[in-house]
Design a protein around this motif. Structure first.
Motif, PDB file in Angstrom:
ATOM      1  N   CYS A   1       4.610  -6.797   3.980  1.00  0.00           N
ATOM      2  CA  CYS A   1       4.398  -5.377   3.704  1.00  0.00           C
ATOM      3  C   CYS A   1       3.518  -4.792   4.807  1.00  0.00           C
ATOM      4  O   CYS A   1       2.562  -5.431   5.250  1.00  0.00           O
ATOM      5  N   ARG A   2       3.852  -3.587   5.222  1.00  0.00           N
ATOM      6  CA  ARG A   2       3.056  -2.905   6.265  1.00  0.00           C
ATOM      7  C   ARG A   2       2.822  -1.465   5.838  1.00  0.00           C
ATOM      8  O   ARG A   2       3.617  -0.902   5.086  1.00  0.00           O
ATOM      9  N   ASN A   3       1.752  -0.875   6.361  1.00  0.00           N
ATOM     10  CA  ASN A   3       1.577   0.563   6.131  1.00  0.00           C
ATOM     11  C   ASN A   3       2.021   1.337   7.375  1.00  0.00           C
ATOM     12  O   ASN A   3       2.361   0.752   8.409  1.00  0.00           O
TER      13      ASN A   3
ATOM     14  N   PHE B   1      -3.845  -2.927   0.716  1.00  0.00           N
ATOM     15  CA  PHE B   1      -3.871  -1.621   1.361  1.00  0.00           C
ATOM     16  C   PHE B   1      -4.875  -0.693   0.692  1.00  0.00           C
ATOM     17  O   PHE B   1      -5.063  -0.750  -0.525  1.00  0.00           O
TER      18      PHE B   1
ATOM     19  N   CYS C   1       3.937   0.610  12.865  1.00  0.00           N
ATOM     20  CA  CYS C   1       3.131   0.145  11.725  1.00  0.00           C
ATOM     21  C   CYS C   1       1.662   0.486  11.892  1.00  0.00           C
ATOM     22  O   CYS C   1       1.149   0.576  13.012  1.00  0.00           O
TER      23      CYS C   1
ATOM     24  N   ARG D   1       0.359  -4.944  -2.678  1.00  0.00           N
ATOM     25  CA  ARG D   1      -0.042  -3.597  -2.221  1.00  0.00           C
ATOM     26  C   ARG D   1      -1.439  -3.262  -2.705  1.00  0.00           C
ATOM     27  O   ARG D   1      -2.252  -2.712  -1.970  1.00  0.00           O
TER      28      ARG D   1
ATOM     29  N   LEU E   1       2.934   3.535   2.786  1.00  0.00           N
ATOM     30  CA  LEU E   1       3.476   2.252   3.238  1.00  0.00           C
ATOM     31  C   LEU E   1       4.842   2.432   3.877  1.00  0.00           C
ATOM     32  O   LEU E   1       5.576   3.375   3.567  1.00  0.00           O
TER      33      LEU E   1
ATOM     34  N   SER F   1      -2.728   4.814   0.818  1.00  0.00           N
ATOM     35  CA  SER F   1      -2.234   4.631   2.176  1.00  0.00           C
ATOM     36  C   SER F   1      -0.703   4.566   2.161  1.00  0.00           C
ATOM     37  O   SER F   1      -0.115   3.743   1.468  1.00  0.00           O
TER      38      SER F   1
END
Ligand code: OGA
Ligand code: MN
Length: 230
Positions: free
Chosen positions: A225-227, A120, A151, A116, A126, A124
């Motif tokens: 992992c995505r935001n 990112f 996403c 993270r 997540l 931001s």
């Protein structure tokens, strides 16, 4: 289940340019020799590779063997209960099982915090649960763009158990492409244009060749992992 994906079909043109000519060779363990991070990205033109710049990153050895082991211990029991899914003609992914996880043990949480912090922008928001995708040795991911509804601008993924090749192809301009060599235990990050304007895919074993060098595909688990959309 696969809300995240929109499949886009395209024909892939042969390479017209390779940014670096080099030989990859396998070491006794069957893995790849250590490579510099900038040798892991190859594209249809120097302009494209340079233009995308930090929007595409591959970081080798982002996790240690011990950390990979911690993820496997945490994930295997749940994954083993599922069957690999094949042959859904409309599915972007072939030969996979998957899960999502919100709470992790300390060792994995520490790694995820590292992901993270490098991937990112600070603050931001997540996507809560981390996505875990287990591809069978014969599994692969077809070209798609992750849903812009679910996403945000950045996708960051750890690769466990196998080297693989991720291919990016510009939407509506299939002569513009990048191949990323994703070594086992590396982290890749796709941001902005690379995330929104290019499809991404994971090549099947038979097609897994990077810069002329075959990269055998084993079973591969990715931890993604995505935001959230802005
Ligand atoms: C996805 C995807 C890539 C990976 O699940 O949308 O593109 O590294 N996964 O498994
Ligand atoms: Mn995707």
């Amino acid at each position: 289940m696969r809300l995240l994906l929109t499949v886009i079909k395209h024909t892939h043109k042969l390479p017209v340019y390779t940014s670096r000519l080099r030989c990859l060779s396998s070491c006794a363990s069957g893995g790849l020799l250590p490579l510099r991070d900038e040798e892991l990205i190859l594209g249809s033109s120097r302009e494209l590779v340079q233009g995308l710049g930090s929007q595409v990153e591959v970081r080798t050895a982002f996790i240690t063997e011990e950390e990979e082991g911690a993820f496997l211990r945490e994930l295997e029991p749940g994954l083993k209960k599922k069957r690999y899914e094949f042959d859904h003609w409309d599915d972007a992914i072939h030969g996979y099982r998957e899960t999502e996880r919100l709470r992790w043990g300390a060792a994995c949480e520490e790694v995820l915090n590292r992901v993270r912090s490098v991937a990112f922008p600070e603050g931001s928001p997540l996507l809560g649960p981390v996505h875990v995708l287990d591809l069978d040795k014969t599994g692969y991911i077809k070209p798609h763009i992750d849903s812009v509804k679910f996403c945000g601008s950045t996708i960051a993924g750890l690769s466990l158990l196998s080297d693989s090749i991720m291919r990016l192809v510009r939407e509506n301009a299939s002569n513009e492409w990048l191949d990323l060599l994703l070594p086992r235990r590396s982290l890749y990050i796709l941001r902005d244009q690379a995330r929104y304007n290019f499809t991404h895919e994971i090549l099947k074993d038979e097609e897994s060749v990077f810069n002329g060098q075959r990269v055998p595909r084993q079973r591969r688990i990715s931890v993604i992992c995505r935001n959230l959309p802005g």
